[in-house]
Motif scaffolding. Structure first.
Motif, PDB file in Angstrom:
ATOM      1  N   ALA A   1      -7.254   6.813  10.588  1.00  0.00           N
ATOM      2  CA  ALA A   1      -7.179   8.275  10.695  1.00  0.00           C
ATOM      3  C   ALA A   1      -7.755   8.969   9.459  1.00  0.00           C
ATOM      4  CB  ALA A   1      -5.730   8.696  10.903  1.00  0.00           C
ATOM      5  N   GLY A   2      -8.214   8.173   8.485  1.00  0.00           N
ATOM      6  CA  GLY A   2      -8.844   8.763   7.304  1.00  0.00           C
ATOM      7  C   GLY A   2      -7.895   9.020   6.146  1.00  0.00           C
ATOM      8  N   TYR A   3      -6.651   8.517   6.235  1.00  0.00           N
ATOM      9  CA  TYR A   3      -5.693   8.733   5.159  1.00  0.00           C
ATOM     10  C   TYR A   3      -5.918   7.713   4.030  1.00  0.00           C
ATOM     11  CZ  TYR A   3      -3.222  11.739   8.447  1.00  0.00           C
ATOM     12  OH  TYR A   3      -2.907  12.740   9.324  1.00  0.00           O
ATOM     13  N   ARG A   4      -5.744   8.190   2.803  1.00  0.00           N
ATOM     14  CA  ARG A   4      -5.946   7.338   1.626  1.00  0.00           C
ATOM     15  C   ARG A   4      -4.754   6.399   1.425  1.00  0.00           C
ATOM     16  NH1 ARG A   4      -7.927  12.375   0.761  1.00  0.00           N
ATOM     17  NH2 ARG A   4      -9.973  12.596  -0.260  1.00  0.00           N
ATOM     18  N   LEU A   5      -5.061   5.158   1.027  1.00  0.00           N
ATOM     19  CA  LEU A   5      -4.031   4.181   0.703  1.00  0.00           C
ATOM     20  C   LEU A   5      -4.336   3.575  -0.671  1.00  0.00           C
ATOM     21  CD1 LEU A   5      -3.675   2.299   4.128  1.00  0.00           C
ATOM     22  CD2 LEU A   5      -2.121   4.016   3.156  1.00  0.00           C
ATOM     23  N   TYR A   6      -3.303   3.416  -1.462  1.00  0.00           N
ATOM     24  CA  TYR A   6      -3.474   2.945  -2.844  1.00  0.00           C
ATOM     25  C   TYR A   6      -2.699   1.644  -3.047  1.00  0.00           C
ATOM     26  CZ  TYR A   6      -5.141   7.704  -3.619  1.00  0.00           C
ATOM     27  OH  TYR A   6      -5.845   8.885  -3.559  1.00  0.00           O
ATOM     28  N   ASP A   7      -3.358   0.668  -3.705  1.00  0.00           N
ATOM     29  CA  ASP A   7      -2.694  -0.592  -4.022  1.00  0.00           C
ATOM     30  C   ASP A   7      -2.317  -0.620  -5.506  1.00  0.00           C
ATOM     31  OD1 ASP A   7      -5.101  -0.936  -5.295  1.00  0.00           O
ATOM     32  OD2 ASP A   7      -5.775  -2.618  -4.069  1.00  0.00           O
ATOM     33  N   ASP A   8      -1.801  -1.740  -5.967  1.00  0.00           N
ATOM     34  CA  ASP A   8      -1.369  -1.858  -7.361  1.00  0.00           C
ATOM     35  C   ASP A   8      -2.523  -1.667  -8.342  1.00  0.00           C
ATOM     36  OD1 ASP A   8       1.198  -2.288  -6.547  1.00  0.00           O
ATOM     37  OD2 ASP A   8       1.145  -4.467  -6.791  1.00  0.00           O
ATOM     38  N   THR A   9      -3.700  -2.142  -7.977  1.00  0.00           N
ATOM     39  CA  THR A   9      -4.858  -1.979  -8.858  1.00  0.00           C
ATOM     40  C   THR A   9      -5.194  -0.506  -9.051  1.00  0.00           C
ATOM     41  OG1 THR A   9      -5.782  -4.108  -8.149  1.00  0.00           O
ATOM     42  CG2 THR A   9      -7.297  -2.547  -9.166  1.00  0.00           C
TER      43      THR A   9
ATOM     44  N   MET B   1       0.829  -1.197   0.000  1.00  0.00           N
ATOM     45  CA  MET B   1       0.000   0.000   0.000  1.00  0.00           C
ATOM     46  C   MET B   1       0.872   1.259   0.000  1.00  0.00           C
ATOM     47  SD  MET B   1      -3.285  -0.655   0.023  1.00  0.00           S
ATOM     48  CE  MET B   1      -4.469  -1.932   0.419  1.00  0.00           C
ATOM     49  N   MET B   2       0.395   2.278  -0.667  1.00  0.00           N
ATOM     50  CA  MET B   2       1.119   3.540  -0.729  1.00  0.00           C
ATOM     51  C   MET B   2       0.200   4.668  -0.270  1.00  0.00           C
ATOM     52  SD  MET B   2       3.116   3.190  -4.390  1.00  0.00           S
ATOM     53  CE  MET B   2       4.103   4.656  -4.063  1.00  0.00           C
ATOM     54  N   THR B   3       0.772   5.630   0.432  1.00  0.00           N
ATOM     55  CA  THR B   3       0.004   6.796   0.855  1.00  0.00           C
ATOM     56  C   THR B   3      -0.173   7.746  -0.324  1.00  0.00           C
ATOM     57  OG1 THR B   3       1.966   8.079   1.457  1.00  0.00           O
ATOM     58  CG2 THR B   3       1.033   6.602   3.147  1.00  0.00           C
ATOM     59  N   VAL B   4      -1.052   8.712  -0.162  1.00  0.00           N
ATOM     60  CA  VAL B   4      -1.289   9.673  -1.232  1.00  0.00           C
ATOM     61  C   VAL B   4      -0.018  10.469  -1.526  1.00  0.00           C
ATOM     62  CG1 VAL B   4      -2.119  11.512   0.302  1.00  0.00           C
ATOM     63  CG2 VAL B   4      -2.892  11.435  -2.076  1.00  0.00           C
ATOM     64  N   LYS B   5       0.775  10.734  -0.505  1.00  0.00           N
ATOM     65  CA  LYS B   5       2.025  11.460  -0.702  1.00  0.00           C
ATOM     66  C   LYS B   5       2.996  10.633  -1.529  1.00  0.00           C
ATOM     67  CE  LYS B   5       5.832  13.745   1.721  1.00  0.00           C
ATOM     68  NZ  LYS B   5       6.427  14.085   3.050  1.00  0.00           N
ATOM     69  N   GLN B   6       3.099   9.340  -1.224  1.00  0.00           N
ATOM     70  CA  GLN B   6       4.005   8.459  -1.968  1.00  0.00           C
ATOM     71  C   GLN B   6       3.573   8.320  -3.427  1.00  0.00           C
ATOM     72  OE1 GLN B   6       3.583   5.091   0.699  1.00  0.00           O
ATOM     73  NE2 GLN B   6       5.657   5.373   1.519  1.00  0.00           N
TER      74      GLN B   6
ATOM     75  N   GLY C   1     -15.005  10.283  -7.886  1.00  0.00           N
ATOM     76  CA  GLY C   1     -15.187   8.866  -8.158  1.00  0.00           C
ATOM     77  C   GLY C   1     -14.304   8.330  -9.263  1.00  0.00           C
ATOM     78  N   LEU C   2     -13.286   9.094  -9.653  1.00  0.00           N
ATOM     79  CA  LEU C   2     -12.397   8.667 -10.734  1.00  0.00           C
ATOM     80  C   LEU C   2     -11.323   7.707 -10.232  1.00  0.00           C
ATOM     81  CD1 LEU C   2     -11.430   8.878 -13.653  1.00  0.00           C
ATOM     82  CD2 LEU C   2     -10.193  10.970 -13.040  1.00  0.00           C
ATOM     83  N   LEU C   3     -10.744   8.001  -9.077  1.00  0.00           N
ATOM     84  CA  LEU C   3      -9.672   7.154  -8.542  1.00  0.00           C
ATOM     85  C   LEU C   3      -9.846   6.997  -7.032  1.00  0.00           C
ATOM     86  CD1 LEU C   3      -7.007   5.633  -9.196  1.00  0.00           C
ATOM     87  CD2 LEU C   3      -5.801   7.734  -8.580  1.00  0.00           C
ATOM     88  N   PRO C   4     -10.748   6.163  -6.627  1.00  0.00           N
ATOM     89  CA  PRO C   4     -10.892   5.925  -5.185  1.00  0.00           C
ATOM     90  C   PRO C   4      -9.705   5.118  -4.669  1.00  0.00           C
ATOM     91  CG  PRO C   4     -12.324   4.461  -6.426  1.00  0.00           C
ATOM     92  CD  PRO C   4     -11.727   5.408  -7.419  1.00  0.00           C
ATOM     93  N   PRO C   5      -9.245   5.408  -3.465  1.00  0.00           N
ATOM     94  CA  PRO C   5      -8.143   4.605  -2.902  1.00  0.00           C
ATOM     95  C   PRO C   5      -8.616   3.201  -2.578  1.00  0.00           C
ATOM     96  CG  PRO C   5      -9.019   6.123  -1.263  1.00  0.00           C
ATOM     97  CD  PRO C   5      -9.697   6.467  -2.549  1.00  0.00           C
ATOM     98  N   ALA C   6      -7.667   2.319  -2.396  1.00  0.00           N
ATOM     99  CA  ALA C   6      -8.024   0.931  -2.072  1.00  0.00           C
ATOM    100  C   ALA C   6      -8.691   0.861  -0.702  1.00  0.00           C
ATOM    101  CB  ALA C   6      -6.773   0.059  -2.104  1.00  0.00           C
TER     102      ALA C   6
END
Length: 240
Positions: A35-43, A1-6, A25-30
């Motif tokens: 704490a409400g921070y967005r995390l993004y996976d490979d998908t 998982m990557m943070t929005v900053k990463q 609704g274009l790129l929702p995080p995984a």
């Protein structure tokens, strides 16, 4: 998982833009952290790649949302279409680059559009085309279709002519050799760009000697003084 900053650091997309993509609704995080921070996976990153390609092709965001959110969205097929569109865009850019090089090297004066506000560009374009775009020379130049490598070779051959002029500059512009070179130059322009009449050739000669950038390019090819010598030889050839 990557943070929005990463993700921002990895892709160059601003944090603000990534947050906006989530909001529409274009790129929702995984997922979100507690704490409400967005995390993004490979998908999510693969989806972002698709989004950036569509943006590069100047698709509106609302259209991209509709495309990538469709249950029928085929990522592989979309990528193939994007490649095809990017190839067409590249071809168009190559043509524009070639046209601009032609303007720079053969004597069609480039125009600084900084003097025109947006509302006047269309008006200027219309007037410019009425004055120049309807001439036989312009139509002939516009229809010259070559690949980027072919255009590069033509420009190299063109500058080589001035290198040959440079070898003659210690002599007289009225010499048979110099006059033969002028004829060769005129023939080259006619063959590769447009029909170079004596009138057009005369104008080019005057510009080669007076324009700083043209003088610099020609003198770089044939040595200092080549531009003046070429202009003088052209003047003799055109009976001036």
């Amino acid at each position: 998982m990557m943070t929005v900053k990463q993700v921002s650091e990895l892709t160059g997309v601003s944090i603000r833009t990534l947050r906006y993509y989530d909001e529409i609704g274009l790129l929702p995080p995984a997922e979100y952290t507690e704490a409400g921070y967005r995390l993004y996976d490979d998908t999510a990153l693969e989806r972002l790649q698709q989004i950036l390609l569509f943006r590069e092709l100047e698709f509106p965001l609302k259209d991209i949302v509709r495309i990538v959110s469709s249950p029928d969205f085929d990522r592989k097929k979309a990528l193939e279409q994007q490649i095809e569109l990017l190839e067409l865009k590249k071809q168009r850019l190559d043509e524009l680059i070639s046209f601009a090089r032609g303007i720079k090297l053969i004597g069609v004066r480039a125009v600084d559009f900084s003097a025109f506000d947006t509302s006047k560009i269309d008006e200027y374009t219309k007037r410019a085309k009425e004055k120049w775009g309807n001439t036989d020379a312009y139509r002939e130049f516009e229809t010259k279709k070559r690949s980027e490598s072919e255009n590069r070779q033509v420009m190299e051959d063109f500058m080589q002519l001035f290198a040959e002029f440079g070898k003659l500059k210690s002599g007289s512009p009225e010499s048979a050799e110099a006059q033969a070179m002028v004829k060769k130059l005129q023939g080259f322009i006619t063959e590769n760009f447009y029909k170079c009449t004596d009138e057009i050739l005369s104008g080019l000669g005057k510009m080669y000697a007076s324009d700083g950038e043209f003088r610099e390019n020609i003198d770089k090819a044939g040595g200092k003084g080549t531009a003046d010598f070429t202009a003088a030889a052209i003047a003799v050839y055109c009976g001036e």
